[in-house]
Design a protein around this motif. Structure first.
Motif, mmCIF file in Angstrom:
data_model
loop_
_atom_site.group_PDB
_atom_site.id
_atom_site.type_symbol
_atom_site.label_atom_id
_atom_site.label_comp_id
_atom_site.label_asym_id
_atom_site.label_seq_id
_atom_site.Cartn_x
_atom_site.Cartn_y
_atom_site.Cartn_z
ATOM 1 N N ASP A 90 -20.625 -36.768 81.289
ATOM 2 C CA ASP A 90 -20.438 -36.538 79.857
ATOM 3 C C ASP A 90 -18.988 -36.829 79.470
ATOM 4 O O ASP A 90 -18.190 -37.271 80.305
ATOM 5 C CB ASP A 90 -20.888 -35.121 79.470
ATOM 6 C CG ASP A 90 -20.008 -34.031 80.061
ATOM 7 O OD1 ASP A 90 -18.867 -34.334 80.504
ATOM 8 O OD2 ASP A 90 -20.443 -32.866 80.085
ATOM 9 N N THR A 125 -16.525 -35.062 78.954
ATOM 10 C CA THR A 125 -15.470 -34.291 79.625
ATOM 11 C C THR A 125 -15.278 -34.770 81.061
ATOM 12 O O THR A 125 -14.399 -34.286 81.764
ATOM 13 C CB THR A 125 -15.817 -32.787 79.671
ATOM 14 O OG1 THR A 125 -16.928 -32.586 80.574
ATOM 15 C CG2 THR A 125 -16.186 -32.255 78.294
ATOM 16 N N ARG A 161 -17.710 -34.400 83.301
ATOM 17 C CA ARG A 161 -18.617 -33.617 84.146
ATOM 18 C C ARG A 161 -19.760 -34.523 84.603
ATOM 19 O O ARG A 161 -20.460 -35.110 83.770
ATOM 20 C CB ARG A 161 -19.171 -32.414 83.370
ATOM 21 C CG ARG A 161 -19.973 -31.444 84.237
ATOM 22 C CD ARG A 161 -20.392 -30.225 83.420
ATOM 23 N NE ARG A 161 -21.262 -30.604 82.306
ATOM 24 C CZ ARG A 161 -22.598 -30.615 82.376
ATOM 25 N NH1 ARG A 161 -23.218 -30.264 83.480
ATOM 26 N NH2 ARG A 161 -23.302 -30.967 81.316
ATOM 27 N N ARG A 217 -17.558 -41.047 76.374
ATOM 28 C CA ARG A 217 -16.689 -40.755 75.227
ATOM 29 C C ARG A 217 -17.086 -41.584 74.012
ATOM 30 O O ARG A 217 -17.104 -41.086 72.875
ATOM 31 C CB ARG A 217 -15.229 -41.059 75.585
ATOM 32 C CG ARG A 217 -14.621 -40.029 76.514
ATOM 33 C CD ARG A 217 -13.240 -40.503 76.955
ATOM 34 N NE ARG A 217 -12.497 -39.441 77.620
ATOM 35 C CZ ARG A 217 -11.286 -39.595 78.155
ATOM 36 N NH1 ARG A 217 -10.683 -40.792 78.100
ATOM 37 N NH2 ARG A 217 -10.667 -38.590 78.727
ATOM 38 N N GLU A 245 -16.288 -38.351 71.333
ATOM 39 C CA GLU A 245 -15.361 -37.251 71.662
ATOM 40 C C GLU A 245 -14.216 -37.742 72.536
ATOM 41 O O GLU A 245 -14.348 -38.715 73.261
ATOM 42 C CB GLU A 245 -16.105 -36.150 72.431
ATOM 43 C CG GLU A 245 -17.122 -35.409 71.599
ATOM 44 C CD GLU A 245 -17.960 -34.461 72.453
ATOM 45 O OE1 GLU A 245 -17.527 -34.110 73.566
ATOM 46 O OE2 GLU A 245 -19.055 -34.104 71.984
ATOM 47 N N ARG A 246 -13.101 -36.977 72.457
ATOM 48 C CA ARG A 246 -11.924 -37.255 73.295
ATOM 49 C C ARG A 246 -11.392 -38.677 73.112
ATOM 50 O O ARG A 246 -10.931 -39.322 74.052
ATOM 51 C CB ARG A 246 -12.240 -36.967 74.770
ATOM 52 C CG ARG A 246 -12.752 -35.543 74.895
ATOM 53 C CD ARG A 246 -12.713 -34.966 76.254
ATOM 54 N NE ARG A 246 -13.219 -33.594 76.167
ATOM 55 C CZ ARG A 246 -12.732 -32.574 76.826
ATOM 56 N NH1 ARG A 246 -11.727 -32.733 77.651
ATOM 57 N NH2 ARG A 246 -13.246 -31.366 76.682
#
Lengths: 335, 335
Positions: free
Chosen positions: A27, A29, A31, A206, A211-212
C-alpha cells in the motif's frame, strides 16, 4: 538469487519450461500484503514505469495547454503495437507542439502488431520512429520540453535537463535513488534505473491511492491512471496482454508491462501497487504472474477474478490452432 | 529442479535477467565429459532431433530414389526461416514424390525471417504450409511414406505407421523409450517425446562417431550430418544462430536448435554429442550455452574457439543500434 518457480509451461501434461520470479504488493505506506522472492534486488523497470515518467507532462500544464485527452495521455504511458491509430495519434501529439517525427530520438522498428507489419509492408512503406512502441512516451517528452522552454535536442541523454526532471519525479514517487550509478540505457535510448520492485510497488500504490505525494502530483497520477484505464488500447494494442487485463476489470485496474519480464500495476479501489520481475525476462511469464496476482486481489468479485485467472492460464496451440499445452501460475502465486 | 545460472543478460554493467539450465556432453559409449545441472530430467527435444527423425528418409532409399543432395537432406533436418530458397526447395522435394503443399499437415505461419515476411506481404500473398519452419522435415516424411508405400494422410498422428517408424529410430539411437506415456504434440502437429538430455547427447554422439548403430544407420547419420554442415543455410536461414555456429567451424560442428531452449549438437572429429535445455525455454540463452560449450570443446583451435566464444556473447543494442548490454555465459559454462 534463487527465486521460486512462479509459472509453469506444460506440453500435454508434462512440465516443459519453468519461470522464476519475485512479486510484491504493497500500500501507499509501503506495508507489504504479498512478498514472494527477493523484492530488494534492483531491477530495471524499463517501460513499466512510463506512467511515472509521464507525470511531468501533466504536472507542467503541457497536457492542458495542448488539449490532450485520455487517448493522448494513455499513449504517453504506452508500449503500443505500432498500429495505425497509435502512429497517427503520436504524429498529432507532436504536431500540437509544432514538431514532427524527425524530433523523435527513440529509433524505429517494425510494429509489434503482426497485422500492422503486414499492412505497412503491403503499403510499400518502412517503419518510422512513430512506429516505435515508445513513440507516445517520447512525444510526451518532446511536448513537455517545448512547453517548458527546454531545447529538446538530445532529450534522451542522461545529462539533458528533462531527464533530470524525470529522475526527480521517479525518486519522489518510489523513494529509490535514481542516478548515474544505477542507470543504463533503455532500448529507446533514454536512461533506465535499477531499483527494487518493493520501491516500484510503493510508487504505484502512492499513485493509485493519491497519498504521500504532493497534491499536484497525486492529481496528475490519478488523471494518468484514469486515462489509461479508459483507453487501454492506446496503452498497448490489439491482442496485447495489457489490453485484455484492463478490459477484464474496466476502470478498476492499471497494468503496464516492461521489457525483460517486468510488470507494474495498481488497483486504485484497494490503494495497492504491484511490481514483479520474471528472473529470465520472459514476457509470457510476467503476464501470467500479474494476472494471477490481480485475480487474487480481486477475488471478492468472482466474475472479474475468474476472467483474470483465465488470462493467467493461456493455452499453447499448434500451428493448426489445436491446444497442445498451457501456461499456468504455481501455488506460490495462487495459494 | 534448481539448475545453475548458465547465462546472464546485462544492461550496462548490471545483471538484468538470468537463465538456468542443464548441459551434457558425452561420447558414443555414454561416457560424460561434461554434466551441468539435472541431465536426467526428461525434456521435449522438439525440433532439435530432426536429424534423427530424418534417418528413415536416407535408410529407406527414398533420398537416393528422389536424387536428394545435401540441400534437400539439410532441409529435411531444418527449422528454416521461410525464405524463398527454403520454400522453393520444399516444394520441389514434394513434387519429386508427386505431391504438393496440400499434403503437408504442419500448419502454416509467417516466415521466421523478417525480410521474408516483408517480401511475402509486399507480394500480396499469404504464407502457406511451405513457409512453416518444419516444412522440410514434413516433406521428407511425405516422400518417405510414398517411397515405402504408406498412405500418407494423417502421417503426423501418433498412431500412423510412419510415426511408429520414427519412434523405433529415436529409441534405437537414444536408448530412451518413446511411447504414449512420454509423448505430447509438437507445434507442427507430430508427436514429441520427453527424454533426458543425457540420452539426446548419447544419440548425437553415436551419429557423430558412427558407432553403436547398425551400419546402414551409421552411414545415414554421417550423410545427414555432412549435408547439414555443407549447407547450413538450408538447416536454418539468414541471421540464424545455427547458421553462424556452423559457419564458425565449417564441416566440423553440427548444431540444431529446438523450441523452448533446447539444443542438440555434435563434433564428429571428437566423436561427441551435446544436448542442453534452458529451464525457462529461452532461445537466446540456449544459443549462448551451445556456443560456449562448443568453444570449450574446440579450444585447441584458437581461431574457431574465439569465434564461438564471440557468438556466446552477443551484444544487446538500442533501437538505434547502439550497444547497451550483452548476453554472456557464466563461469559454470566456461570454467
Amino acid at each position: 538469487m534463487s527465486n521460486p518457480v512462479l509459472v509453469e509451461v506444460l506440453r500435454g501434461d508434462r512440465l516443459e519450461s519453468a519461470h522464476r520470479g519475485a512479486v510484491t504488493v504493497c500500500d501507499a505506506t509501503g506495508r507489504a500484503l504479498l512478498e514472494i522472492g527477493d523484492v530488494a534486488r534492483p531491477v530495471f523497470p524499463r517501460s513499466a514505469v512510463k506512467a511515472i515518467q509521464a507525470l511531468p507532462l501533466v504536472e507542467s500544464g503541457t497536457a492542458d495547454a495542448l488539449g490532450f485527452g485520455d487517448k493522448e495521455l494513455a499513449l504517453a504511458c504506452a508500449s503500443h503495437r505500432g498500429e495505425a491509430r497509435h502512429v497517427e495519434l503520436a504524429r498529432s501529439m507532436l504536431a500540437g507542439a509544432g514538431l514532427d517525427e524527425s524530433a523523435l530520438e527513440c529509433g524505429s522498428h517494425w510494429p509489434g502488431d503482426h497485422d500492422a507489419t503486414v499492412a505497412l509492408a503491403r503499403s510499400g512503406q518502412l517503419p518510422t520512429a512513430l512506429h516505435n512502441n515508445c513513440s507516445g512516451k517520447h512525444s510526451g517528452f518532446l511536448c513537455t520540453c517545448r512547453h517548458m522552454g527546454l531545447a529538446h535536442r538530445g532529450y534522451v541523454a542522461f545529462e539533458h535537463p528533462y531527464q533530470a526532471t524525470i529522475r526527480e519525479v521517479m525518486e519522489s514517487v518510489t523513494d529509490a535513488p535514481h542516478d548515474a550509478e544505477n542507470s543504463a540505457t533503455d532500448g529507446c535510448s533514454i536512461p533506465t534505473y535499477a531499483v527494487p520492485i518493493s520501491n516500484l510497488a510503493l510508487g504505484f500504490a502512492r499513485m493509485a491511492a493519491g497519498e504521500r505525494l504532493p497534491a499536484a502530483r497525486a492529481k496528475a497520477a490519478k488523471r494518468l491512471f484514469s486515462a489509461c484505464m479508459a483507453e487501454p488500447f492506446f496503452v498497448s494494442g490489439s491482442d496485447a496482454a495489457d489490453l485484455s487485463l484492463m478490459q477484464a476489470a474496466p476502470g478498476r485496474i492499471f497494468v503496464k508491462t516492461g521489457a525483460e519480464g517486468v510488470y507494474c500495476a495498481a488497483v486504485p479501489e484497494l490503494g495497492l501497487g504491484i511490481a514483479l520481475k520474471c528472473d529470465d525476462g520472459a514476457g509470457r511469464a510476467a503476464e501470467t504472474m500479474v494476472a494471477a496476482v490481480l485475480a487474487r486481489l480481486l477475488k471478492s468479485d468472482e466474475a472479474v477474478s475468474t476472467r483474470l485467472a483465465e488470462l493467467a492460464r493461456p493455452a499453447i496451440t499448434s500451428r493448426k490452432g489445436v491446444p497442445v499445452g498451457k501456461v499456468r501460475p504455481t501455488e506460490a502465486l495462487t495459494a
